[in-house]
Design a protein around this motif. Structure first.
Motif, short mmCIF file in Angstrom:
data_model
loop_
_atom_site.label_atom_id
_atom_site.label_comp_id
_atom_site.label_asym_id
_atom_site.label_seq_id
_atom_site.Cartn_x
_atom_site.Cartn_y
_atom_site.Cartn_z
N ASN A 158 0.85 -1.19 0.00
CA ASN A 158 0.00 0.00 0.00
C ASN A 158 0.89 1.24 0.00
OD1 ASN A 158 0.65 0.78 2.78
ND2 ASN A 158 -0.54 -1.03 3.34
N GLY A 159 0.28 2.41 -0.10
CA GLY A 159 1.02 3.65 -0.19
C GLY A 159 1.36 4.32 1.12
N ARG A 160 1.10 3.64 2.25
CA ARG A 160 1.43 4.23 3.54
C ARG A 160 2.93 4.43 3.66
NH1 ARG A 160 -2.38 0.25 6.47
NH2 ARG A 160 -0.48 -0.97 6.37
N HIS A 161 3.33 5.31 4.52
CA HIS A 161 4.74 5.59 4.80
C HIS A 161 5.47 6.10 3.55
CE1 HIS A 161 3.97 3.67 8.61
NE2 HIS A 161 3.65 2.56 8.01
N GLY A 162 4.77 6.82 2.70
CA GLY A 162 5.40 7.42 1.54
C GLY A 162 5.37 6.57 0.30
N GLY A 163 4.99 5.33 0.40
CA GLY A 163 4.87 4.48 -0.77
C GLY A 163 6.20 3.88 -1.21
N ALA A 164 6.14 3.15 -2.31
CA ALA A 164 7.29 2.39 -2.80
C ALA A 164 8.44 3.30 -3.23
CB ALA A 164 6.85 1.50 -3.95
N ALA A 165 8.15 4.35 -3.97
CA ALA A 165 9.22 5.22 -4.48
C ALA A 165 9.99 5.89 -3.35
CB ALA A 165 8.65 6.27 -5.43
N ALA A 166 9.30 6.21 -2.27
CA ALA A 166 9.95 6.90 -1.15
C ALA A 166 10.88 5.98 -0.37
CB ALA A 166 8.88 7.47 -0.21
N SER A 167 10.85 4.69 -0.66
CA SER A 167 11.69 3.75 0.08
C SER A 167 13.12 3.67 -0.45
CB SER A 167 11.05 2.35 0.04
OG SER A 167 11.14 1.80 -1.26
N ILE A 168 13.44 4.44 -1.46
CA ILE A 168 14.80 4.44 -2.02
C ILE A 168 15.62 5.50 -1.31
CG2 ILE A 168 16.20 4.65 -4.09
CD1 ILE A 168 13.67 3.94 -5.69
N GLY A 169 16.56 5.06 -0.50
CA GLY A 169 17.39 5.99 0.28
C GLY A 169 18.70 6.32 -0.42
N THR A 170 19.48 7.17 0.21
CA THR A 170 20.74 7.62 -0.39
C THR A 170 21.75 6.49 -0.55
OG1 THR A 170 21.52 8.35 1.78
CG2 THR A 170 20.50 10.01 0.39
N ALA A 171 21.78 5.55 0.39
CA ALA A 171 22.71 4.42 0.27
C ALA A 171 22.34 3.56 -0.94
CB ALA A 171 22.72 3.59 1.54
N LYS A 172 21.05 3.34 -1.14
CA LYS A 172 20.59 2.55 -2.29
C LYS A 172 20.93 3.26 -3.59
CE LYS A 172 18.42 -0.71 -4.48
NZ LYS A 172 18.97 -2.07 -4.57
N LEU A 173 20.73 4.57 -3.63
CA LEU A 173 21.08 5.34 -4.83
C LEU A 173 22.56 5.21 -5.14
CD1 LEU A 173 19.03 8.63 -4.35
CD2 LEU A 173 18.56 6.75 -5.92
N ALA A 174 23.40 5.28 -4.13
CA ALA A 174 24.85 5.16 -4.34
C ALA A 174 25.19 3.78 -4.91
CB ALA A 174 25.59 5.40 -3.03
N ARG A 175 24.56 2.72 -4.40
CA ARG A 175 24.82 1.38 -4.91
C ARG A 175 24.33 1.23 -6.35
NH1 ARG A 175 23.20 0.18 0.31
NH2 ARG A 175 21.18 -0.62 -0.35
N LEU A 176 23.19 1.83 -6.67
CA LEU A 176 22.68 1.79 -8.05
C LEU A 176 23.63 2.50 -9.00
CD1 LEU A 176 18.91 2.53 -7.41
CD2 LEU A 176 19.85 0.42 -8.36
N ARG A 177 24.09 3.67 -8.60
CA ARG A 177 25.03 4.42 -9.45
C ARG A 177 26.32 3.64 -9.67
NH1 ARG A 177 23.10 9.18 -6.10
NH2 ARG A 177 21.76 10.34 -7.54
N ARG A 178 26.82 3.04 -8.59
CA ARG A 178 28.07 2.27 -8.68
C ARG A 178 27.88 1.07 -9.62
NH1 ARG A 178 29.34 2.74 -3.76
NH2 ARG A 178 28.11 1.02 -2.93
N ALA A 179 26.76 0.38 -9.51
CA ALA A 179 26.50 -0.77 -10.38
C ALA A 179 26.36 -0.33 -11.83
CB ALA A 179 25.25 -1.50 -9.92
N ALA A 180 25.70 0.80 -12.07
CA ALA A 180 25.55 1.31 -13.43
C ALA A 180 26.91 1.69 -14.02
CB ALA A 180 24.61 2.52 -13.45
N GLN A 181 27.75 2.34 -13.24
CA GLN A 181 29.09 2.68 -13.71
C GLN A 181 29.87 1.43 -14.06
OE1 GLN A 181 30.49 5.02 -10.41
NE2 GLN A 181 29.74 6.94 -11.28
#
Length: 128
Positions: free
Chosen positions: A71-94
């Motif tokens: 469900n969309g409580r607590h900001g929903g699915a998109a809001a669950s992506i934190g800064t550490a996850k973003l850093a890991r995604l960027r590193r994997a893409a690089q």
């Protein structure tokens, strides 16, 4: 820490969400390049994984993070992506891009699934 009894259930839910996201993106004309691209952990950093890598109609390489919540409580699915996850995604893409002879245009998208609602966020964050 993840309860080992719950890990298979979470994996099944994640796989189902990825399959749903992939089908949605393919209906929009994107073509699958790779699924679950993983980078091993290094001595000083956690590894990363890109759920889906697709090619858009214009040739853009699209790195997709799939997030699902019941469900969309607590900001929903998109809001669950934190800064550490973003850093890991960027590193994997690089890491992925280093394998290519020519760098294509790229973007990071998010497919957020809240309950039964799919939201495709194109260019959700930058690679920097």
């Amino acid at each position: 820490m993840v309860d080992k009894a719950q890990a298979p259930v979470s994996k099944q839910r994640g796989d189902a969400a990825e399959a749903q996201a992939l089908a949605h993106l393919q209906r929009q004309g994107l073509r699958l390049v790779e699924r679950n691209y993983r980078v091993a952990r290094g001595p000083s950093a956690r590894g990363g994984e890109i759920d889906l890598i697709l090619r858009d109609r214009d040739g853009t390489l699209v790195f997709v993070e799939v997030r699902a919540r019941s469900n969309g409580r607590h900001g929903g699915a998109a809001a669950s992506i934190g800064t550490a996850k973003l850093a890991r995604l960027r590193r994997a893409a690089q890491h992925y891009l280093q394998r290519l002879p020519v760098l294509p245009p790229c973007r990071f998208d998010v497919v957020a699934i809240d309950g039964g609602h799919i939201d495709w966020l194109q260019g959700a964050f930058d690679g920097g």
